[in-house]
Design an enzyme around this catalytic site. Structure first.
Site, short mmCIF file in Angstrom:
data_model
loop_
_atom_site.label_atom_id
_atom_site.label_comp_id
_atom_site.label_asym_id
_atom_site.label_seq_id
_atom_site.Cartn_x
_atom_site.Cartn_y
_atom_site.Cartn_z
N ASP A 18 -35.80 23.77 -145.91
CA ASP A 18 -37.23 23.97 -145.73
C ASP A 18 -38.04 22.74 -146.13
O ASP A 18 -37.68 22.02 -147.06
CB ASP A 18 -37.66 25.18 -146.58
CG ASP A 18 -38.99 25.74 -146.14
OD1 ASP A 18 -39.50 25.35 -145.08
OD2 ASP A 18 -39.54 26.58 -146.88
N ASN A 20 -39.50 20.42 -143.76
CA ASN A 20 -39.52 19.31 -142.79
C ASN A 20 -40.93 19.06 -142.24
O ASN A 20 -41.36 17.92 -142.09
CB ASN A 20 -38.61 19.61 -141.59
CG ASN A 20 -37.16 19.76 -142.00
OD1 ASN A 20 -36.77 19.32 -143.07
ND2 ASN A 20 -36.37 20.38 -141.14
N GLY A 21 -41.63 20.18 -141.94
CA GLY A 21 -42.97 20.07 -141.36
C GLY A 21 -43.94 19.41 -142.33
O GLY A 21 -44.68 18.49 -141.96
N ARG A 22 -43.92 19.86 -143.59
CA ARG A 22 -44.83 19.28 -144.59
C ARG A 22 -44.50 17.82 -144.88
O ARG A 22 -45.38 16.99 -145.06
CB ARG A 22 -44.78 20.10 -145.89
CG ARG A 22 -45.67 21.34 -145.83
CD ARG A 22 -45.31 22.32 -146.89
NE ARG A 22 -44.05 22.99 -146.57
CZ ARG A 22 -43.33 23.68 -147.45
NH1 ARG A 22 -43.71 23.76 -148.70
NH2 ARG A 22 -42.22 24.27 -147.06
N TRP A 23 -43.21 17.50 -144.87
CA TRP A 23 -42.79 16.11 -145.08
C TRP A 23 -43.41 15.22 -144.02
O TRP A 23 -43.93 14.14 -144.31
CB TRP A 23 -41.26 16.05 -145.02
CG TRP A 23 -40.67 14.71 -145.29
CD1 TRP A 23 -40.26 14.22 -146.49
CD2 TRP A 23 -40.42 13.67 -144.31
NE1 TRP A 23 -39.76 12.93 -146.34
CE2 TRP A 23 -39.86 12.58 -145.01
CE3 TRP A 23 -40.62 13.56 -142.94
CZ2 TRP A 23 -39.49 11.40 -144.38
CZ3 TRP A 23 -40.26 12.38 -142.31
CH2 TRP A 23 -39.69 11.30 -143.02
N SER A 63 -33.98 30.26 -137.12
CA SER A 63 -33.94 31.71 -137.32
C SER A 63 -34.37 32.45 -136.06
O SER A 63 -34.98 31.86 -135.16
CB SER A 63 -34.86 32.11 -138.48
OG SER A 63 -36.21 32.08 -138.06
N ASN A 66 -37.91 31.85 -135.51
CA ASN A 66 -38.42 30.49 -135.24
C ASN A 66 -38.83 30.27 -133.78
O ASN A 66 -39.49 29.29 -133.46
CB ASN A 66 -37.40 29.42 -135.64
CG ASN A 66 -37.30 29.20 -137.13
OD1 ASN A 66 -36.26 28.79 -137.66
ND2 ASN A 66 -38.38 29.46 -137.85
N TRP A 67 -38.46 31.20 -132.87
CA TRP A 67 -38.89 31.06 -131.46
C TRP A 67 -40.41 31.10 -131.35
O TRP A 67 -40.99 30.65 -130.35
CB TRP A 67 -38.31 32.18 -130.60
CG TRP A 67 -36.82 32.16 -130.51
CD1 TRP A 67 -35.95 33.03 -131.11
CD2 TRP A 67 -35.99 31.24 -129.77
NE1 TRP A 67 -34.65 32.69 -130.81
CE2 TRP A 67 -34.65 31.61 -129.99
CE3 TRP A 67 -36.26 30.12 -128.97
CZ2 TRP A 67 -33.57 30.92 -129.43
CZ3 TRP A 67 -35.19 29.44 -128.41
CH2 TRP A 67 -33.87 29.83 -128.64
N ARG A 195 -38.50 32.42 -151.22
CA ARG A 195 -38.27 33.60 -150.37
C ARG A 195 -36.88 33.49 -149.78
O ARG A 195 -36.33 32.40 -149.66
CB ARG A 195 -39.20 33.63 -149.16
CG ARG A 195 -40.63 33.62 -149.36
CD ARG A 195 -41.31 33.82 -148.00
NE ARG A 195 -41.41 32.57 -147.25
CZ ARG A 195 -42.34 31.66 -147.44
NH1 ARG A 195 -43.27 31.85 -148.36
NH2 ARG A 195 -42.36 30.55 -146.73
N GLU A 208 -26.85 33.66 -156.94
CA GLU A 208 -27.78 33.00 -157.86
C GLU A 208 -28.72 32.16 -157.00
O GLU A 208 -28.26 31.49 -156.06
CB GLU A 208 -27.03 32.08 -158.82
CG GLU A 208 -26.08 32.80 -159.75
CD GLU A 208 -26.80 33.67 -160.77
OE1 GLU A 208 -27.93 33.32 -161.16
OE2 GLU A 208 -26.24 34.71 -161.16
C1 FPP Z 1 -37.75 24.60 -141.93
O1 FPP Z 1 -38.76 23.65 -142.29
C2 FPP Z 1 -36.81 23.96 -141.03
C3 FPP Z 1 -36.45 24.45 -139.80
C4 FPP Z 1 -37.01 25.71 -139.26
C5 FPP Z 1 -35.50 23.71 -138.92
C6 FPP Z 1 -34.32 23.10 -139.60
C7 FPP Z 1 -33.65 22.20 -138.63
C8 FPP Z 1 -33.09 21.01 -138.90
C9 FPP Z 1 -32.97 20.46 -140.26
C10 FPP Z 1 -32.53 20.13 -137.81
C11 FPP Z 1 -31.58 20.72 -136.81
C12 FPP Z 1 -30.35 21.26 -137.37
C13 FPP Z 1 -29.10 20.75 -137.28
C14 FPP Z 1 -27.96 21.58 -137.75
C15 FPP Z 1 -28.78 19.40 -136.75
P1 FPP Z 1 -40.25 23.89 -141.78
O2 FPP Z 1 -40.39 23.30 -140.43
O3 FPP Z 1 -40.57 25.35 -141.84
O4 FPP Z 1 -41.06 23.10 -142.83
P2 FPP Z 1 -42.55 23.43 -143.35
O5 FPP Z 1 -42.44 24.72 -144.13
O6 FPP Z 1 -42.87 22.26 -144.22
O7 FPP Z 1 -43.44 23.54 -142.15
#
Ligand code: FPP
Length: 241
Positions: A18, A20-23, A63, A66-67, A195, A208
């Site tokens: 979790d 990636n978006g905020r990063w 998930s 996520n769609w 969560r 754990e």
């Molecule tokens: C959650 O962060 C991340 C995801 C829903 C996608 C995860 C996918 C990858 C890391 C890349 C593809 C996977 C593989 C196996 C190569 P978020 O986007 O919800 O972050 P945020 O809460 O900051 O918005």
């Protein structure tokens, strides 16, 4: 660190990737660019976990919920997943030498035929490996997984193959995507969220939990060590005293 730096290692680690978006947002980048960095972290941590001797590790890539994300973001994640599958195929001998068994858990409906074919191929070509079991959850939802198990049990009861009294905890466990794999010992969720998000609900009954504020693209091997060190100190009672 090496595996011997820990007194006890979890048999099964689950990771919610979790943040990636905020990063990306913090850097003025698109959410997809955050996922590109997240995919790099996934490769690094997956490799490191295997080197430490973790036998089972499951990463949450996409998930069933996520769609609902914007189409370009969904496509970007599927594209990154496809890149990973192709790379795993190209590096098959390397992965086999490390004893990595690849498995993909989740509903194949909705995933492109091309990706499904690659997943089947990789699962088949690594099925005899037993050092590291690497699960990637794609179009995965635990409620969907448990529903599917219930439907399969109901179908067997209807067909007279199973009686209701014969249904045990093990009957349900065996019909989950993770089948005979051990339950989750340690669940890691970075990015400050606390969560479970419909991830491995049944398998995490006694897991754990370890949280961190680090966003997934910034997650390092040292953070993983920290989670393992915290796990080592936990007093697991499984409902006993
Ligand atoms: C959650 O962060 C991340 C995801 C829903 C996608 C995860 C996918 C990858 C890391 C890349 C593809 C996977 C593989 C196996 C190569 P978020 O986007 O919800 O972050 P945020 O809460 O900051 O918005």
């Amino acid at each position: 660190m090496t595996g011997s730096d820990f007194t006890v290692l979890p048999r099964h680690v689950a990771v919610i990737m979790d943040g990636n978006g905020r990063w990306a947002k913090r850097r003025g980048l698109s959410r997809s660019e955050g996922h590109i960095e997240g995919a790099k972290t996934f490769r690094r941590i997956g490799e490191y976990a295997g080197d430490l001797g973790i036998k089972h590790i499951t990463f949450y890539a996409f998930s069933t919920e996520n769609w609902a994300r914007p189409q370009p973001e969904v496509e970007a994640i599927m594209h990154l997943f496809g890149d990973y599958l192709n790379e795993a195929y190209d590096r098959l001998e390397e992965n086999r030498a490390k004893g990595i068994r690849l498995r993909f858990i989740g509903d194949r409906n909705g995933i492109s035929g091309e990706l499904c074919a690659l997943m089947d191929t990789l699962e088949g070509l690594t099925a005899d490996m037993d050092k590291v079991n690497l699960n990637i959850a794609i179009n995965y939802g635990a409620q969907q997984e448990i529903t599917r198990a219930a439907q399969s049990i109901a179908a067997d009861v209807k067909a007279g193959l199973l009686s209701p009294e014969e249904i045990t905890k093990d009957t349900i466990t065996a019909r989950l995507y993770t089948g005979e794999q051990p339950p989750v010992d340690l669940m890691i969720r970075p990015s400050g969220e606390q969560r479970i998000s419909n991830f491995l609900l049944w398998q995490s009954a006694y897991a754990e939990f370890w949280y961190s504020d680090v966003l997934w693209p910034d997650f390092t091997e040292r953070d993983f060590d920290e989670a393992l060190k915290a796990y080592e100190k936990r007093n697991r009672r499984f409902g006993g005293i």
